[in-house]
Design a protein around this motif. Sequence first.
Motif, PDB file in Angstrom:
ATOM      1  N   VAL A  87       0.850  -1.193   0.000  1.00  0.00           N
ATOM      2  CA  VAL A  87       0.000   0.000   0.000  1.00  0.00           C
ATOM      3  C   VAL A  87       0.884   1.240   0.000  1.00  0.00           C
ATOM      4  O   VAL A  87       1.735   1.397   0.881  1.00  0.00           O
ATOM      5  CB  VAL A  87      -0.927   0.009   1.230  1.00  0.00           C
ATOM      6  CG1 VAL A  87      -1.656   1.333   1.335  1.00  0.00           C
ATOM      7  CG2 VAL A  87      -1.924  -1.140   1.145  1.00  0.00           C
ATOM      8  N   VAL A 142       0.920   5.306   0.141  1.00  0.00           N
ATOM      9  CA  VAL A 142       0.147   6.489   0.505  1.00  0.00           C
ATOM     10  C   VAL A 142       0.912   7.711   0.018  1.00  0.00           C
ATOM     11  O   VAL A 142       1.872   8.146   0.654  1.00  0.00           O
ATOM     12  CB  VAL A 142      -0.089   6.553   2.032  1.00  0.00           C
ATOM     13  CG1 VAL A 142      -0.789   7.840   2.420  1.00  0.00           C
ATOM     14  CG2 VAL A 142      -0.898   5.346   2.493  1.00  0.00           C
ATOM     15  N   ARG A 186      -3.333  10.624  -1.957  1.00  0.00           N
ATOM     16  CA  ARG A 186      -4.097   9.833  -0.980  1.00  0.00           C
ATOM     17  C   ARG A 186      -4.206  10.563   0.347  1.00  0.00           C
ATOM     18  O   ARG A 186      -5.263  10.556   0.996  1.00  0.00           O
ATOM     19  CB  ARG A 186      -3.404   8.479  -0.780  1.00  0.00           C
ATOM     20  CG  ARG A 186      -4.029   7.627   0.332  1.00  0.00           C
ATOM     21  CD  ARG A 186      -5.419   7.164  -0.040  1.00  0.00           C
ATOM     22  NE  ARG A 186      -6.029   6.400   1.050  1.00  0.00           N
ATOM     23  CZ  ARG A 186      -6.856   6.917   1.950  1.00  0.00           C
ATOM     24  NH1 ARG A 186      -7.188   8.211   1.900  1.00  0.00           N
ATOM     25  NH2 ARG A 186      -7.378   6.144   2.903  1.00  0.00           N
ATOM     26  N   ALA A 219      -7.584  11.802   2.299  1.00  0.00           N
ATOM     27  CA  ALA A 219      -7.888  11.483   3.698  1.00  0.00           C
ATOM     28  C   ALA A 219      -8.184  12.757   4.487  1.00  0.00           C
ATOM     29  O   ALA A 219      -9.099  12.793   5.315  1.00  0.00           O
ATOM     30  CB  ALA A 219      -6.715  10.735   4.324  1.00  0.00           C
ATOM     31  N   THR A 236      -3.069   6.198   8.074  1.00  0.00           N
ATOM     32  CA  THR A 236      -3.714   6.054   6.770  1.00  0.00           C
ATOM     33  C   THR A 236      -3.194   4.821   6.050  1.00  0.00           C
ATOM     34  O   THR A 236      -3.962   4.051   5.464  1.00  0.00           O
ATOM     35  CB  THR A 236      -3.464   7.305   5.914  1.00  0.00           C
ATOM     36  OG1 THR A 236      -3.957   8.464   6.611  1.00  0.00           O
ATOM     37  CG2 THR A 236      -4.179   7.208   4.570  1.00  0.00           C
ATOM     38  N   ALA A 237      -1.887   4.605   6.106  1.00  0.00           N
ATOM     39  CA  ALA A 237      -1.295   3.433   5.462  1.00  0.00           C
ATOM     40  C   ALA A 237      -1.780   2.144   6.114  1.00  0.00           C
ATOM     41  O   ALA A 237      -2.105   1.161   5.430  1.00  0.00           O
ATOM     42  CB  ALA A 237       0.224   3.520   5.510  1.00  0.00           C
ATOM     43  N   HIS A 242      -4.579   1.670   7.798  1.00  0.00           N
ATOM     44  CA  HIS A 242      -5.994   1.492   7.469  1.00  0.00           C
ATOM     45  C   HIS A 242      -6.144   0.881   6.074  1.00  0.00           C
ATOM     46  O   HIS A 242      -6.956  -0.024   5.865  1.00  0.00           O
ATOM     47  CB  HIS A 242      -6.719   2.837   7.512  1.00  0.00           C
ATOM     48  CG  HIS A 242      -7.257   3.186   8.863  1.00  0.00           C
ATOM     49  ND1 HIS A 242      -8.229   2.454   9.497  1.00  0.00           N
ATOM     50  CD2 HIS A 242      -6.956   4.199   9.700  1.00  0.00           C
ATOM     51  CE1 HIS A 242      -8.497   2.994  10.671  1.00  0.00           C
ATOM     52  NE2 HIS A 242      -7.740   4.055  10.819  1.00  0.00           N
ATOM     53  N   ASP A 243      -5.366   1.383   5.124  1.00  0.00           N
ATOM     54  CA  ASP A 243      -5.459   0.873   3.759  1.00  0.00           C
ATOM     55  C   ASP A 243      -4.969  -0.569   3.675  1.00  0.00           C
ATOM     56  O   ASP A 243      -5.529  -1.387   2.931  1.00  0.00           O
ATOM     57  CB  ASP A 243      -4.652   1.765   2.807  1.00  0.00           C
ATOM     58  CG  ASP A 243      -5.322   3.121   2.579  1.00  0.00           C
ATOM     59  OD1 ASP A 243      -6.436   3.323   3.092  1.00  0.00           O
ATOM     60  OD2 ASP A 243      -4.720   3.974   1.892  1.00  0.00           O
ATOM     61  N   LYS A 253      -7.325  -3.647   4.581  1.00  0.00           N
ATOM     62  CA  LYS A 253      -8.284  -4.154   3.594  1.00  0.00           C
ATOM     63  C   LYS A 253      -7.741  -5.369   2.849  1.00  0.00           C
ATOM     64  O   LYS A 253      -8.504  -6.111   2.228  1.00  0.00           O
ATOM     65  CB  LYS A 253      -8.623  -3.051   2.581  1.00  0.00           C
ATOM     66  CG  LYS A 253      -9.171  -1.780   3.202  1.00  0.00           C
ATOM     67  CD  LYS A 253      -9.282  -0.678   2.159  1.00  0.00           C
ATOM     68  CE  LYS A 253      -9.702   0.649   2.784  1.00  0.00           C
ATOM     69  NZ  LYS A 253      -9.727   1.756   1.786  1.00  0.00           N
ATOM     70  N   TRP A 254      -6.415  -5.570   2.908  1.00  0.00           N
ATOM     71  CA  TRP A 254      -5.775  -6.614   2.104  1.00  0.00           C
ATOM     72  C   TRP A 254      -5.140  -7.716   2.920  1.00  0.00           C
ATOM     73  O   TRP A 254      -4.627  -8.694   2.356  1.00  0.00           O
ATOM     74  CB  TRP A 254      -4.702  -5.970   1.212  1.00  0.00           C
ATOM     75  CG  TRP A 254      -5.232  -4.927   0.299  1.00  0.00           C
ATOM     76  CD1 TRP A 254      -5.282  -3.579   0.533  1.00  0.00           C
ATOM     77  CD2 TRP A 254      -5.816  -5.125  -0.990  1.00  0.00           C
ATOM     78  NE1 TRP A 254      -5.856  -2.931  -0.527  1.00  0.00           N
ATOM     79  CE2 TRP A 254      -6.194  -3.864  -1.494  1.00  0.00           C
ATOM     80  CE3 TRP A 254      -6.054  -6.254  -1.785  1.00  0.00           C
ATOM     81  CZ2 TRP A 254      -6.787  -3.688  -2.730  1.00  0.00           C
ATOM     82  CZ3 TRP A 254      -6.652  -6.090  -3.032  1.00  0.00           C
ATOM     83  CH2 TRP A 254      -7.007  -4.821  -3.485  1.00  0.00           C
TER      84      TRP A 254
END
Length: 350
Positions: A170, A172, A176, A180, A205-206, A208-209, A212-213
């Motif tokens: 990911v 950021v 991005r 945010a 932020t990183a 959180h992203d 998802k994976w």
Amino acid sequence: MSQTNQLAEQSKGLIFANSRQYGAMLPADQQEQSQVNGWLSAAYAALLKDKNLANAAMSAPESLMNALNEAAQLGLRPGTTQYYLTPRKNKGRWEVLGVTGYQGEVELMYRSGAVASVVVEAVHQGDTFRWSPGAMNQPEHAPNWFGDRGPLVGAYAYAIMNDGSVSKVVIVDQERIQAAKDASAGSDSPYSPWRKHPRAMYLKTAAHDLAKWVPTSAVDKSVQQIKATVGEKNTNAQVDAVTKGNTRAAIAEREDPEPQEVLEDAYVEAIAADDVDPGTGEISVDQAASTSQKAEVRKRMKALSIASDEESANQAVRDQLNNPGHKGVDGLTRGEADEVLAELAVIAAG
């Protein structure tokens, strides 16, 4: 006994009276009585040092129980950087809101049992950073730890899985980050974490992203458990793969989470005045200045002999803001108050 201690003692019963319930909700590997006691004590310690949180717990005990129920189900320690207990005002009533912290999200990734390490790093302008999707399986990052790294330009995150593979990386970037910020009301406020703790917000932020994976779980899978599942030889190979990379302590032993910070008085005042965005927890600069901000403006003006009474203080505000129609000190917004205080600081220094 201080008011904070009295409130905390009263709310102590709310926490420990339900210890059996919370213990049963915790993941199986955290249900030893000593662990449950430590978990409960962390929540109690947060209330003990924060009168606003203790007051919220007594005002809405069901909200405290809801937050602790969620923390128990996640297997995260409440009142720490894993899981924050925060006082909020909802429809005129103080209550407790539980918030999963950045460290909690990373911890849940580790506990999935599928992850050997999680790497979340910030990138500065002076760092050497290379990332080519498809040609590389993880970024190359060489910070200049002892030099001027320059301003923040982004962040990245990835996980090394137990089979040695690398998760989605990911990235950021500034686009991005701006997205945010735009989604976060009041991100330009001096009280916003984007202003006060920008590095932490880049990392958050990183993380959180990445969540998802990457698989997450409340159940802890220790190194020993992983070895029993996939074999010690394979696990050691994974560790070697991590340590040979430039992940910088990516598999360092996880320590107990730090206690959460006590909210600043200005933030608490904003909550009481319903000036906090319920989605982001941030204060807007367009909201009315807090009582403490206005008092500080008056205090500094008097100390600098700029204003000796309310009318002269109001006129000084109009002059500094170059706004003849301004209502004065009582009409200041948070952003205007910060602007006036900054100018007064310059005058005092000069």
